[in-house]
Design a protein around this motif. Structure first.
Motif, PDB file in Angstrom:
ATOM      1  N   ALA A  51      14.840   6.040   8.980  1.00  0.00           N
ATOM      2  CA  ALA A  51      14.419   4.961   9.685  1.00  0.00           C
ATOM      3  C   ALA A  51      13.281   4.212   8.858  1.00  0.00           C
ATOM      4  CB  ALA A  51      13.809   5.269  11.000  1.00  0.00           C
ATOM      5  N   GLY A  52      12.777   4.895   7.700  1.00  0.00           N
ATOM      6  CA  GLY A  52      11.680   4.415   6.967  1.00  0.00           C
ATOM      7  C   GLY A  52      10.368   4.495   7.586  1.00  0.00           C
ATOM      8  N   TYR A  53       9.370   3.829   7.170  1.00  0.00           N
ATOM      9  CA  TYR A  53       8.161   3.766   7.521  1.00  0.00           C
ATOM     10  C   TYR A  53       7.848   3.006   8.984  1.00  0.00           C
ATOM     11  CZ  TYR A  53       2.917   3.360   8.033  1.00  0.00           C
ATOM     12  OH  TYR A  53       1.673   3.582   8.217  1.00  0.00           O
ATOM     13  N   GLY A  54       8.742   1.994   9.182  1.00  0.00           N
ATOM     14  CA  GLY A  54       8.363   1.180  10.348  1.00  0.00           C
ATOM     15  C   GLY A  54       9.287   1.928  11.482  1.00  0.00           C
ATOM     16  N   GLY A  55      10.039   2.776  11.182  1.00  0.00           N
ATOM     17  CA  GLY A  55      11.040   3.448  12.449  1.00  0.00           C
ATOM     18  C   GLY A  55      10.112   4.821  12.692  1.00  0.00           C
ATOM     19  N   PHE A  56       8.983   5.021  11.847  1.00  0.00           N
ATOM     20  CA  PHE A  56       8.338   6.128  12.064  1.00  0.00           C
ATOM     21  C   PHE A  56       7.350   6.137  12.962  1.00  0.00           C
ATOM     22  CE2 PHE A  56       5.112   9.341  11.221  1.00  0.00           C
ATOM     23  CZ  PHE A  56       5.558  10.613  10.707  1.00  0.00           C
ATOM     24  N   THR A  57       7.496   6.424  14.467  1.00  0.00           N
ATOM     25  CA  THR A  57       6.881   6.341  15.346  1.00  0.00           C
ATOM     26  C   THR A  57       6.674   7.824  16.346  1.00  0.00           C
ATOM     27  OG1 THR A  57       8.513   5.985  17.197  1.00  0.00           O
ATOM     28  CG2 THR A  57       7.526   3.998  15.847  1.00  0.00           C
ATOM     29  N   ILE A  58       5.565   7.819  17.032  1.00  0.00           N
ATOM     30  CA  ILE A  58       5.356   9.187  17.918  1.00  0.00           C
ATOM     31  C   ILE A  58       6.518   9.404  18.720  1.00  0.00           C
ATOM     32  CG2 ILE A  58       3.938  10.362  19.286  1.00  0.00           C
ATOM     33  CD1 ILE A  58       2.524  10.069  16.860  1.00  0.00           C
ATOM     34  N   ALA A  59       7.149   8.377  19.358  1.00  0.00           N
ATOM     35  CA  ALA A  59       8.324   8.405  20.268  1.00  0.00           C
ATOM     36  C   ALA A  59       9.453   8.960  19.613  1.00  0.00           C
ATOM     37  CB  ALA A  59       8.378   7.179  21.112  1.00  0.00           C
ATOM     38  N   GLU A  80      -0.830   7.139  11.903  1.00  0.00           N
ATOM     39  CA  GLU A  80      -1.247   7.290  10.431  1.00  0.00           C
ATOM     40  C   GLU A  80      -1.329   8.628  10.116  1.00  0.00           C
ATOM     41  OE1 GLU A  80      -1.598   5.384   6.754  1.00  0.00           O
ATOM     42  OE2 GLU A  80      -0.893   4.805   8.906  1.00  0.00           O
ATOM     43  N   ALA A  81      -2.120   9.266  10.973  1.00  0.00           N
ATOM     44  CA  ALA A  81      -2.410  10.890  10.552  1.00  0.00           C
ATOM     45  C   ALA A  81      -1.353  11.823  10.475  1.00  0.00           C
ATOM     46  CB  ALA A  81      -3.531  11.329  11.856  1.00  0.00           C
ATOM     47  N   LEU A  82      -0.235  11.462  11.440  1.00  0.00           N
ATOM     48  CA  LEU A  82       0.905  12.230  11.330  1.00  0.00           C
ATOM     49  C   LEU A  82       1.667  11.925  10.381  1.00  0.00           C
ATOM     50  CD1 LEU A  82       2.609  14.063  12.908  1.00  0.00           C
ATOM     51  CD2 LEU A  82       3.754  12.067  14.419  1.00  0.00           C
ATOM     52  N   PHE A  83       1.647  10.702   9.830  1.00  0.00           N
ATOM     53  CA  PHE A  83       2.500  10.243   8.700  1.00  0.00           C
ATOM     54  C   PHE A  83       2.073  10.890   7.344  1.00  0.00           C
ATOM     55  CE2 PHE A  83       2.349   7.248   4.863  1.00  0.00           C
ATOM     56  CZ  PHE A  83       3.786   7.378   4.488  1.00  0.00           C
ATOM     57  N   LEU A  84       0.820  10.935   6.999  1.00  0.00           N
ATOM     58  CA  LEU A  84       0.157  11.544   6.068  1.00  0.00           C
ATOM     59  C   LEU A  84       0.369  13.019   5.973  1.00  0.00           C
ATOM     60  CD1 LEU A  84      -3.240   9.643   5.779  1.00  0.00           C
ATOM     61  CD2 LEU A  84      -1.316   9.580   4.381  1.00  0.00           C
ATOM     62  N   ALA A  85       0.360  13.578   7.324  1.00  0.00           N
ATOM     63  CA  ALA A  85       0.819  15.143   7.343  1.00  0.00           C
ATOM     64  C   ALA A  85       2.129  15.303   6.789  1.00  0.00           C
ATOM     65  CB  ALA A  85       0.641  15.571   8.769  1.00  0.00           C
ATOM     66  N   VAL A  86       2.985  14.611   7.290  1.00  0.00           N
ATOM     67  CA  VAL A  86       4.562  14.712   6.804  1.00  0.00           C
ATOM     68  C   VAL A  86       4.517  14.503   5.487  1.00  0.00           C
ATOM     69  CG1 VAL A  86       6.820  13.718   7.152  1.00  0.00           C
ATOM     70  CG2 VAL A  86       5.382  14.078   9.061  1.00  0.00           C
ATOM     71  N   PRO A 136      11.096   4.887   0.847  1.00  0.00           N
ATOM     72  CA  PRO A 136      10.022   4.543   1.875  1.00  0.00           C
ATOM     73  C   PRO A 136       8.678   4.628   1.429  1.00  0.00           C
ATOM     74  CG  PRO A 136      11.107   6.049   2.935  1.00  0.00           C
ATOM     75  CD  PRO A 136      11.840   5.872   1.658  1.00  0.00           C
ATOM     76  N   VAL A 137       8.573   5.801   0.885  1.00  0.00           N
ATOM     77  CA  VAL A 137       6.961   5.945   0.478  1.00  0.00           C
ATOM     78  C   VAL A 137       6.534   5.226  -0.710  1.00  0.00           C
ATOM     79  CG1 VAL A 137       5.574   7.661  -0.636  1.00  0.00           C
ATOM     80  CG2 VAL A 137       6.906   8.307   1.253  1.00  0.00           C
ATOM     81  N   ILE A 138       7.417   5.043  -1.607  1.00  0.00           N
ATOM     82  CA  ILE A 138       7.162   4.359  -2.962  1.00  0.00           C
ATOM     83  C   ILE A 138       6.939   2.862  -2.581  1.00  0.00           C
ATOM     84  CG2 ILE A 138       7.865   3.080  -4.950  1.00  0.00           C
ATOM     85  CD1 ILE A 138       9.406   5.846  -5.569  1.00  0.00           C
ATOM     86  N   ALA A 139       7.895   2.288  -1.454  1.00  0.00           N
ATOM     87  CA  ALA A 139       7.704   0.843  -1.077  1.00  0.00           C
ATOM     88  C   ALA A 139       6.402   0.458  -0.250  1.00  0.00           C
ATOM     89  CB  ALA A 139       8.912   0.655  -0.005  1.00  0.00           C
ATOM     90  N   ILE A 140       5.825   1.659   0.437  1.00  0.00           N
ATOM     91  CA  ILE A 140       4.768   1.106   1.058  1.00  0.00           C
ATOM     92  C   ILE A 140       3.348   1.537   0.431  1.00  0.00           C
ATOM     93  CG2 ILE A 140       5.591   1.635   3.330  1.00  0.00           C
ATOM     94  CD1 ILE A 140       3.850   3.976   3.434  1.00  0.00           C
ATOM     95  N   ALA A 141       3.474   2.315  -0.844  1.00  0.00           N
ATOM     96  CA  ALA A 141       2.300   2.614  -1.528  1.00  0.00           C
ATOM     97  C   ALA A 141       1.236   1.621  -1.963  1.00  0.00           C
ATOM     98  CB  ALA A 141       2.849   3.639  -2.746  1.00  0.00           C
ATOM     99  N   GLU A 143       0.276  -0.844  -0.676  1.00  0.00           N
ATOM    100  CA  GLU A 143      -0.390  -1.603   0.442  1.00  0.00           C
ATOM    101  C   GLU A 143      -1.207  -0.357   1.262  1.00  0.00           C
ATOM    102  OE1 GLU A 143       1.988  -3.887   2.965  1.00  0.00           O
ATOM    103  OE2 GLU A 143       2.298  -5.509   1.281  1.00  0.00           O
ATOM    104  N   HIS A 144      -0.726   0.894   0.916  1.00  0.00           N
ATOM    105  CA  HIS A 144      -1.241   2.150   1.625  1.00  0.00           C
ATOM    106  C   HIS A 144      -2.276   2.647   0.743  1.00  0.00           C
ATOM    107  CE1 HIS A 144      -1.489   5.727   3.900  1.00  0.00           C
ATOM    108  NE2 HIS A 144      -0.841   4.969   4.939  1.00  0.00           N
ATOM    109  N   ARG A 145      -3.490   2.570   0.642  1.00  0.00           N
ATOM    110  CA  ARG A 145      -4.564   3.241  -0.353  1.00  0.00           C
ATOM    111  C   ARG A 145      -4.177   4.766  -0.441  1.00  0.00           C
ATOM    112  NH1 ARG A 145      -6.067   1.071  -4.899  1.00  0.00           N
ATOM    113  NH2 ARG A 145      -7.756   2.099  -5.513  1.00  0.00           N
ATOM    114  N   VAL A 146      -4.092   5.449   0.805  1.00  0.00           N
ATOM    115  CA  VAL A 146      -4.347   6.839   0.512  1.00  0.00           C
ATOM    116  C   VAL A 146      -2.978   7.364  -0.026  1.00  0.00           C
ATOM    117  CG1 VAL A 146      -4.198   8.948   1.677  1.00  0.00           C
ATOM    118  CG2 VAL A 146      -5.577   7.208   2.511  1.00  0.00           C
ATOM    119  N   VAL A 147      -1.876   6.733   0.298  1.00  0.00           N
ATOM    120  CA  VAL A 147      -0.493   7.199  -0.499  1.00  0.00           C
ATOM    121  C   VAL A 147      -0.601   6.897  -1.815  1.00  0.00           C
ATOM    122  CG1 VAL A 147       1.920   6.887  -0.298  1.00  0.00           C
ATOM    123  CG2 VAL A 147       0.849   7.276   1.942  1.00  0.00           C
TER     124      VAL A 147
END
Length: 225
Positions: A51-59, A80-86, A136-141, A143-147
Motif C-alpha cells: 500500500a505504500g507510505y500513504g496506506g501505512f496506517t495504524i488501522a 511516524e514512530a511505527l513507520f521508522l520502527a518498521v 516507497p521508501v526511496i520515494a519519500i526520502a 521529504e523525510h529527513r530521518v529516512v
C-alpha cells in the motif's frame, strides 16, 4: 587523480543515532509481547510493500497483523514512530543479506573479474530482492529527513563494502576514487531498476544480463584507470 582513502567503516557501522523520545519505541519485555511486536513489524513491511507510505496506517496495520490498535499504541505513540520502527526492522534484515552477499566476494583466490562480478551482483541483488519495500521508501526520502539521513548511512556502508571488495582485485593503485565512481554507477542502475523498471531506458535486460553488463563496465573502467 588525488589519493582518497576509504571512509571509516568502523564509524559507519555503529548503531543508528537514537530517535527523539516522541519517535522512540517502548520495547516489549515479556515473550508474548515481543512475539506480538514482531508480528506488527513484519506486517508493517507487508503493508508498506502493498500500500505504500500513504496506506501505512495504524488501522491497516492492526488489520494486517491481527494486533489490537491499543496494543500497537502501547509501543509506538504515532504512525511516524511505527513507520521508522518498521523501516529499521527491514533495514536490519537487508543488512544481514548484504553482509552475506559480500562475504561471497571475499573468498580467497578469486580472479579480479569474479570479485568485481560478485560485488556488482551484491548491490543489484540486494535492490532486486527488496524492490517492493525500497520503492516507497526511496520515494519519500527527499521529504523525510530521518529516512533520508539513515538512507545515506546505509548507502555509505554498502559503498564501503563494494569498494573494499574491489580493493582485493589488485586493480587499484592506492586510490579508491575509481572504485567509488564504479559504485555510484552500479548503485544508480540499481535505483533506476527499482524505481522505473529495467526497461525505462532501453529494452529490458534480465537481472543476470544487467549484472554481466555492469561487471564488464566496471572491469574495463578499473583497468583503464
Amino acid at each position: 587523480m588525488a589519493s582518497r582513502k576509504s571512509p571509516d567503516t568502523s564509524e559507519r557501522s555503529a548503531a543508528s543515532p537514537e530517535l527523539p523520545e516522541a519517535l522512540a519505541i517502548r520495547q516489549p519485555r515479556q515473550k508474548r509481547s515481543r512475539e506480538a511486536w514482531q508480528r506488527v513489524l513484519e506486517a508493517g513491511i507487508t503493508l508498506l510493500e502493498s500500500a505504500g507510505y500513504g496506506g501505512f496506517t495504524i488501522a491497516a496495520l492492526s488489520e494486517t497483523s491481527g494486533i489490537n490498535p491499543r496494543a500497537i499504541y502501547e509501543r509506538a505513540s504515532s504512525k511516524e514512530a511505527l513507520f521508522l520502527a518498521v523501516y529499521e526492522h527491514k533495514m536490519t534484515q537487508m543488512a544481514n543479506d548484504r553482509d552475506r552477499l559480500f562475504r561471497e566476494a571475499q573468498e580467497s583466490g578469486l580472479p579480479p573479474g569474479e570479485v568485481i562480478g560478485r560485488a556488482v551482483a551484491a548491490v543489484l541483488l540486494l535492490f532486486e530482492r527488496n524492490a517492493e519495500f525500497l520503492r516507497p521508501v526511496i520515494a519519500i526520502a527527499p521529504e523525510h529527513r530521518v529516512v533520508f539521513e539513515r538512507g545515506k548511512r546505509h548507502t555509505a556502508l554498502l559503498g564501503d563494502m563494494f569498494v573494499a571488495a574491489l580493493e582485493r582485485t589488485g586493480l587499484l593503485t592506492g586510490d579508491s576514487t575509481p572504485a567509488w565512481q564504479a559504485f555510484r554507477a552500479v548503485y544508480a542502475m540499481a535505483v533506476l531498476r527499482t524505481m522505473q523498471g529495467a526497461d525505462f531506458i532501453s529494452p529490458a535486460p534480465t537481472l543476470d544480463e544487467e549484472i554481466t553488463y555492469s561487471t564488464t563496465m566496471v572491469d574495463q573502467y578499473l583497468r583503464a584507470e
